[in-house]
Scaffold this motif. Structure first.
Motif, short mmCIF file in Angstrom:
data_model
loop_
_atom_site.label_atom_id
_atom_site.label_comp_id
_atom_site.label_asym_id
_atom_site.label_seq_id
_atom_site.Cartn_x
_atom_site.Cartn_y
_atom_site.Cartn_z
N LEU A 26 0.82 -1.22 0.00
CA LEU A 26 0.00 0.00 0.00
C LEU A 26 0.85 1.27 0.00
N PHE A 27 1.81 1.34 0.89
CA PHE A 27 2.58 2.59 1.01
C PHE A 27 3.54 2.79 -0.16
N LYS A 28 3.96 1.70 -0.79
CA LYS A 28 4.77 1.82 -2.00
C LYS A 28 3.93 2.37 -3.15
N VAL A 29 2.68 1.92 -3.24
CA VAL A 29 1.79 2.43 -4.29
C VAL A 29 1.56 3.93 -4.09
N ILE A 30 1.34 4.33 -2.86
CA ILE A 30 1.15 5.75 -2.54
C ILE A 30 2.35 6.56 -2.99
N GLN A 31 3.53 6.00 -2.75
CA GLN A 31 4.78 6.67 -3.11
C GLN A 31 4.95 6.73 -4.63
N ILE A 32 4.72 5.61 -5.31
CA ILE A 32 4.92 5.55 -6.76
C ILE A 32 3.97 6.52 -7.48
N LEU A 33 2.75 6.63 -7.00
CA LEU A 33 1.77 7.49 -7.67
C LEU A 33 1.84 8.94 -7.16
N ASN A 34 2.75 9.21 -6.25
CA ASN A 34 2.91 10.58 -5.74
C ASN A 34 1.64 11.14 -5.13
N LEU A 35 0.94 10.32 -4.39
CA LEU A 35 -0.38 10.74 -3.91
C LEU A 35 -0.31 11.88 -2.90
N GLU A 36 0.84 12.08 -2.31
CA GLU A 36 0.95 13.17 -1.33
C GLU A 36 0.69 14.54 -1.94
N HIS A 37 0.77 14.64 -3.26
CA HIS A 37 0.56 15.95 -3.89
C HIS A 37 -0.89 16.20 -4.31
N ILE A 38 -1.73 15.21 -4.11
CA ILE A 38 -3.12 15.34 -4.56
C ILE A 38 -3.94 16.13 -3.53
N PHE A 44 -8.21 5.40 2.15
CA PHE A 44 -7.43 4.17 2.10
C PHE A 44 -8.05 3.14 3.02
N GLY A 45 -7.82 1.89 2.68
CA GLY A 45 -8.11 0.83 3.64
C GLY A 45 -7.02 -0.20 3.50
N ASP A 70 1.25 5.97 -16.29
CA ASP A 70 1.53 6.25 -14.87
C ASP A 70 1.04 5.11 -13.98
N ILE A 71 -0.14 4.63 -14.26
CA ILE A 71 -0.73 3.61 -13.40
C ILE A 71 0.05 2.29 -13.51
N ASN A 72 0.59 2.00 -14.70
CA ASN A 72 1.31 0.74 -14.88
C ASN A 72 2.57 0.65 -14.03
N LYS A 73 3.05 1.79 -13.55
CA LYS A 73 4.23 1.77 -12.69
C LYS A 73 3.97 0.99 -11.39
N ILE A 74 2.73 0.92 -10.96
CA ILE A 74 2.45 0.22 -9.70
C ILE A 74 2.48 -1.30 -9.88
N ALA A 75 2.50 -1.76 -11.15
CA ALA A 75 2.53 -3.20 -11.40
C ALA A 75 3.75 -3.87 -10.75
N LEU A 76 4.82 -3.13 -10.57
CA LEU A 76 6.02 -3.67 -9.94
C LEU A 76 5.74 -4.17 -8.53
N VAL A 77 4.87 -3.48 -7.81
CA VAL A 77 4.59 -3.86 -6.41
C VAL A 77 3.18 -4.40 -6.21
N ALA A 78 2.32 -4.19 -7.20
CA ALA A 78 0.93 -4.66 -7.09
C ALA A 78 0.46 -5.21 -8.43
N PRO A 79 1.06 -6.35 -8.86
CA PRO A 79 0.75 -6.86 -10.20
C PRO A 79 -0.71 -7.26 -10.41
N GLN A 80 -1.43 -7.59 -9.33
CA GLN A 80 -2.84 -7.97 -9.51
C GLN A 80 -3.80 -6.83 -9.26
N ALA A 81 -3.28 -5.62 -9.13
CA ALA A 81 -4.17 -4.49 -8.84
C ALA A 81 -5.21 -4.32 -9.94
N LYS A 82 -6.41 -3.94 -9.50
CA LYS A 82 -7.49 -3.68 -10.46
C LYS A 82 -7.95 -2.25 -10.29
#
Ligand code: CTP
Ligand code: ZN
Length: 152
Positions: A26-38, A44-45, A70-82
């Motif tokens: 979860l926290f890696k996805v937050i980091q990869i997508l730069n969510l802190e700037h939104i 989150f859950g 941009d979203i495909n970058k999270i595949a590295l840590v969350a390959p089954q993400a939907k």
């Protein structure tokens, strides 16, 4: 209401729901997508029970719609993400993530002698395996596997 439809995190009106994230990513996805700037609402859950993943996490982003690149970058840590695209409370599109062919930045080369670990150079890898993630460094050619993957 059927039990399946009970939401542990409130529904959103418009935006993107990223579901089926392994809880530990979860926290890696937050980091990869730069969510802190939104600036819009984010919920989150984490550690929800999932039949497929054991424990999963979910992120709901109001008014955010990502580009595939941009979203495909999270595949590295969350390959089954939907991804679920929400418009006016309805799921209008579902997408899966795909590991890109090339990764720029995001990951660290596991070779301590690599130039990217010693100078201010952005890492760059060719993805040589998408199933269990193996990244070949553009600079030193060392292969960083899933087990040694460190997100920058
Ligand atoms: N969702 C949401 N807000 C909405 C609609 C849906 O937050 N207005 C969320 C749901 O909570 C769920 C995800 O978006 O986490 C997908 O919704 P839906 O397709 O209705 O759920 P499922 O059928 O359980 O999806 P799947 O099995 O594909 O994961
Ligand atoms: Zn390297």
């Amino acid at each position: 209401m059927k039990e399946k439809k009970q939401l542990s995190v409130s529904a959103i009106k418009n935006g993107t729901v990223i579901d089926h994230i392994p809880a530990q990513s979860l926290f890696k996805v937050i980091q990869i997508l730069n969510l802190e700037h939104i600036r819009d609402q984010i919920t989150f859950g984490a550690n929800f029970e999932s039949k497929k993943l054991g424990k999963k996490a979910i992120i709901k982003l109001s008014n955010q719609f990502f580009r595939d690149i941009d979203i495909n970058k999270i595949a590295l840590v969350a390959p089954q993400a939907k991804l679920n695209i929400i418009k006016d409370y309805e799921v209008v599109e579902k997408k899966v993530v795909e590991v890109p062919n090339e990764i720029i930045g995001i990951a660290k080369c596991m070779n301590p002698q690599c130039i990217t670990n010693n100078e201010e150079i952005v890492t760059k890898f060719t993805v040589i395996s998408k199933e269990n993630v193996a990244l070949k460094c553009h600079y030193c050619e060392r292969i960083t596997d899933q087990e040694h993957l460190v997100i920058l």
